[in-house]
Design a protein around this motif. Structure first.
Motif, PDB file in Angstrom:
ATOM      1  N   SER A   2       0.829  -1.198   0.000  1.00 19.75           N
ATOM      2  CA  SER A   2       0.000   0.000   0.000  1.00 19.75           C
ATOM      3  C   SER A   2       0.865   1.250   0.000  1.00 19.75           C
ATOM      4  O   SER A   2       1.978   1.251   0.524  1.00 19.75           O
ATOM      5  CB  SER A   2      -0.940   0.030   1.194  1.00 19.75           C
ATOM      6  OG  SER A   2      -0.367  -0.514   2.318  1.00 19.75           O
ATOM      7  N   PRO A   3       0.354   2.310  -0.630  1.00 15.19           N
ATOM      8  CA  PRO A   3       1.124   3.562  -0.716  1.00 15.19           C
ATOM      9  C   PRO A   3       1.267   4.199   0.663  1.00 15.19           C
ATOM     10  O   PRO A   3       0.459   3.956   1.559  1.00 15.19           O
ATOM     11  CB  PRO A   3       0.272   4.432  -1.643  1.00 15.19           C
ATOM     12  CG  PRO A   3      -1.113   3.889  -1.515  1.00 15.19           C
ATOM     13  CD  PRO A   3      -0.958   2.423  -1.281  1.00 15.19           C
ATOM     14  N   PRO A   4       2.311   5.002   0.849  1.00 10.20           N
ATOM     15  CA  PRO A   4       2.484   5.686   2.122  1.00 10.20           C
ATOM     16  C   PRO A   4       1.336   6.660   2.367  1.00 10.20           C
ATOM     17  O   PRO A   4       0.854   7.296   1.426  1.00 10.20           O
ATOM     18  CB  PRO A   4       3.817   6.420   1.959  1.00 10.20           C
ATOM     19  CG  PRO A   4       4.008   6.546   0.482  1.00 10.20           C
ATOM     20  CD  PRO A   4       3.355   5.348  -0.120  1.00 10.20           C
ATOM     21  N   ARG A   7       3.019  11.688   1.661  1.00 11.36           N
ATOM     22  CA  ARG A   7       4.174  11.814   0.787  1.00 11.36           C
ATOM     23  C   ARG A   7       4.295  13.263   0.346  1.00 11.36           C
ATOM     24  O   ARG A   7       3.325  14.021   0.376  1.00 11.36           O
ATOM     25  CB  ARG A   7       4.096  10.867  -0.405  1.00 11.36           C
ATOM     26  CG  ARG A   7       2.996  11.139  -1.382  1.00 11.36           C
ATOM     27  CD  ARG A   7       2.742   9.951  -2.300  1.00 11.36           C
ATOM     28  NE  ARG A   7       3.941   9.381  -2.867  1.00 11.36           N
ATOM     29  CZ  ARG A   7       3.995   8.185  -3.482  1.00 11.36           C
ATOM     30  NH1 ARG A   7       2.899   7.451  -3.582  1.00 11.36           N
ATOM     31  NH2 ARG A   7       5.108   7.728  -3.985  1.00 11.36           N
ATOM     32  N   ASP A  40      -3.156  10.561   2.130  1.00  7.23           N
ATOM     33  CA  ASP A  40      -4.231   9.652   1.723  1.00  7.23           C
ATOM     34  C   ASP A  40      -4.917  10.103   0.437  1.00  7.23           C
ATOM     35  O   ASP A  40      -6.141   9.998   0.289  1.00  7.23           O
ATOM     36  CB  ASP A  40      -5.255   9.502   2.842  1.00  7.23           C
ATOM     37  CG  ASP A  40      -4.666   8.852   4.089  1.00  7.23           C
ATOM     38  OD1 ASP A  40      -3.826   7.947   3.923  1.00  7.23           O
ATOM     39  OD2 ASP A  40      -5.025   9.263   5.204  1.00  7.23           O
ATOM     40  N   GLY A  41      -4.114  10.615  -0.510  1.00  9.14           N
ATOM     41  CA  GLY A  41      -4.627  10.970  -1.827  1.00  9.14           C
ATOM     42  C   GLY A  41      -5.179  12.370  -1.951  1.00  9.14           C
ATOM     43  O   GLY A  41      -5.630  12.758  -3.033  1.00  9.14           O
ATOM     44  N   GLU A  63       9.133  12.868  -3.554  1.00  7.76           N
ATOM     45  CA  GLU A  63       9.326  12.760  -5.009  1.00  7.76           C
ATOM     46  C   GLU A  63       9.933  14.072  -5.485  1.00  7.76           C
ATOM     47  O   GLU A  63       9.330  15.142  -5.310  1.00  7.76           O
ATOM     48  CB  GLU A  63       7.991  12.518  -5.713  1.00  7.76           C
ATOM     49  CG  GLU A  63       7.320  11.214  -5.344  1.00  7.76           C
ATOM     50  CD  GLU A  63       7.936  10.024  -6.049  1.00  7.76           C
ATOM     51  OE1 GLU A  63       8.595  10.223  -7.097  1.00  7.76           O
ATOM     52  OE2 GLU A  63       7.730   8.895  -5.570  1.00  7.76           O
ATOM     53  N   TRP A 425      -0.255  12.066 -12.114  1.00  9.23           N
ATOM     54  CA  TRP A 425      -0.601  11.445 -10.830  1.00  9.23           C
ATOM     55  C   TRP A 425      -2.092  11.595 -10.581  1.00  9.23           C
ATOM     56  O   TRP A 425      -2.692  12.629 -10.877  1.00  9.23           O
ATOM     57  CB  TRP A 425       0.173  12.106  -9.691  1.00  9.23           C
ATOM     58  CG  TRP A 425       1.638  11.744  -9.645  1.00  9.23           C
ATOM     59  CD1 TRP A 425       2.543  11.804 -10.666  1.00  9.23           C
ATOM     60  CD2 TRP A 425       2.358  11.276  -8.503  1.00  9.23           C
ATOM     61  NE1 TRP A 425       3.786  11.407 -10.247  1.00  9.23           N
ATOM     62  CE2 TRP A 425       3.705  11.080  -8.909  1.00  9.23           C
ATOM     63  CE3 TRP A 425       2.006  11.011  -7.188  1.00  9.23           C
ATOM     64  CZ2 TRP A 425       4.690  10.626  -8.036  1.00  9.23           C
ATOM     65  CZ3 TRP A 425       2.986  10.570  -6.305  1.00  9.23           C
ATOM     66  CH2 TRP A 425       4.312  10.368  -6.731  1.00  9.23           C
ATOM     67  N   GLU A 429      -1.007   9.298  -6.394  1.00  8.28           N
ATOM     68  CA  GLU A 429      -0.224   8.147  -6.827  1.00  8.28           C
ATOM     69  C   GLU A 429       0.093   8.265  -8.311  1.00  8.28           C
ATOM     70  O   GLU A 429      -0.733   8.752  -9.093  1.00  8.28           O
ATOM     71  CB  GLU A 429      -0.988   6.841  -6.583  1.00  8.28           C
ATOM     72  CG  GLU A 429      -1.151   6.481  -5.121  1.00  8.28           C
ATOM     73  CD  GLU A 429       0.183   6.194  -4.462  1.00  8.28           C
ATOM     74  OE1 GLU A 429       1.017   5.484  -5.052  1.00  8.28           O
ATOM     75  OE2 GLU A 429       0.399   6.715  -3.344  1.00  8.28           O
TER      76      GLU A 429
END
Length: 435
Positions: A2-4, A7, A40-41, A63, A425, A429
């Motif tokens: 699962s993604p962090p 980020r 969370d997006g 990133e 993105w 993500e």
């Protein structure tokens, strides 16, 4: 894996707070070295890198896109996914184009496998060009709607889609009925509208291909399902306008046809809007309806020149549409380049700042989605595009000579295309990466 949950995205970051025509320099927020914090997006915070990096925990992944420009994902307010395979078809204007290319292509969407294959390609092509949200026409076939929604759901994209309503003045193989179109649309609304990021649009192709009964039932759907959209075409081509006047002699204008059937209001998006008068524009503004400016299509089909100044003066919401397949590119950069040229021919100016506003926050506002997308305000869905100002030798050389942000944006918009999109993105993500 699962993604962090948190980020950070670092690079040159630009987004809009308002329309540059109305607010000037205060309309945009620009960080030469900025950080976008995503949780969370969703956008959690935006600011200068020095201030925000010091606040992040050592475990926060970063990133690093320094040297590139980060903007909210592009918003395409009018596109036909079922016409992906007839883009760049030679030599016709609107009404002949429909008969010669559009209807024969759309008949194949009765086949769910074909619809699914094109939907997959279409969504990938949007992402490859930095477009994360779109308002798209399917065909008369319910399977075509299912296919596109399914493809968008898999990619977590925000798409507005509708089954075309068309019960006259078209070949039998792409014709529905007033009652059948209504029932199929209801079923699709119940199945898809509001599911994840997906939204439904009641979609009469245009007033010429729907009987008054079908137009009445389309208006009924809007009344029965508050929150759904209406998408159609209006005043694209002079021959089309004359035809509508013959079919609906009681209406004051082409736009008035839609208003008479309860289809003019907030979340109504009309493509083209070239051959309107100021009474029509004022009605659109007062009702909250939006125009989709489709420059590559209007030039390709020889339809006419959009009047952005009058729309602005009368307060109409405006977004940008690629209108593929009469539109000639999925690229919002190419589309903005042609928008600039259309307005030059019309004696008007389009600054780079306003162009990118129209492709992001302006598009979101025209769709009443600016509380979700179109900017990096806290709480917005973290959709963004990473643009490379050195993507081609010419772009790199010209960009290196630019002295201001406005000049660099203008060069990107005039010389850029899909090659300038480094990454796209969706909800924090990566959804597409070059190479």
């Amino acid at each position: 894996m699962s993604p962090p949950p948190v980020r950070a995205i670092r690079g040159e970051i630009l987004h809009f707070l308002g329309d540059p025509v109305e607010h000037g320099a205060a309309a945009l927020e620009h960080f030469a070295d900025g950080v976008l914090v995503v949780r969370d997006g969703y956008v959690a915070e935006l600011g200068d890198s020095d201030a925000l990096l010091a606040k992040l925990s050592a475990e926060t992944p970063i990133e690093d896109f320094r040297g590139k420009l980060i903007l909210p994902g592009f918003v395409d307010t009018h596109v036909h996914y079922a016409q992906s395979d007839i883009i760049a078809s030679y030599g016709e204007q609107l009404l002949t184009w429909l008969e010669k290319y559009t209807y024969p292509a759309e008949r194949h969407f009765a086949n769910p496998a074909h619809a699914a294959a094109v939907a997959e390609f279409f969504c990938d092509e949007l992402l490859r060009n930095g477009t994360t949200s779109a308002s798209a026409f399917a065909t008369v076939h319910p399977a075509s709607v299912d296919a596109l929604f399914a493809a968008a759901l898999k990619r977590r994209m925000r798409l507005i889609v509708g089954k075309v309503l068309m019960d006259r003045n078209c070949p039998d193989f792409v014709r529905d009925s007033a009652a059948g179109g209504y029932a199929e649309s209801r079923a699709l609304i119940e199945k898809w509208h509001g599911r994840e990021r997906l939204l439904y649009a009641v979609t009469p192709r245009f007033a010429a291909t729907s009987t008054p009964e079908q137009m009445r039932l389309a208006g009924r759907l809007l009344a029965e399902y508050p929150g759904v959209y209406l998408q159609s075409h209006v005043a694209e081509n002079r021959g089309e306008v004359a035809w509508i006047a013959e079919l609906y002699p009681e209406a004051r204008s082409y736009l008035d046809v839609y208003e008479r059937f309860g289809q003019l209001g907030p979340r109504s998006v009309f493509a083209h809007c070239i051959w309107l008068d100021d009474t029509d524009r004022a009605r659109m503004a007062a009702s909250g309806a939006a125009m989709s400016f489709c420059p590559t299509s209007n030039l390709f089909l020889g339809s006419g020149l959009f009047d952005l100044d009058r729309a602005q003066a009368l307060g109409v919401r405006v977004g940008i549409g690629t209108d593929v397949g009469a539109g000639t590119s999925f690229s919002m950069l190419r589309t903005l380049s042609e928008a600039y040229k259309v307005l030059q021919l019309n004696g008007q100016r389009l600054s780079a700042e306003r162009a990118f506003y129209l492709a992001t926050l302006g598009g979101a506002r025209s769709l009443y989605l600016d509380d979700c997308i179109g900017s990096f305000a806290p709480g917005r869905e973290a959709d963004f595009v990473v643009l490379d100002p050195a993507a081609t030798p010419l772009l790199a050389r010209r960009s290196a000579a630019c002295a201001t942000l406005a000049e660099r944006l203008f060069v990107l918009m005039m010389l850029g295309d899909d090659r300038a999109v480094a990454e796209t993105w969706v909800l924090g993500e990566p959804a597409w990466r070059r190479g």
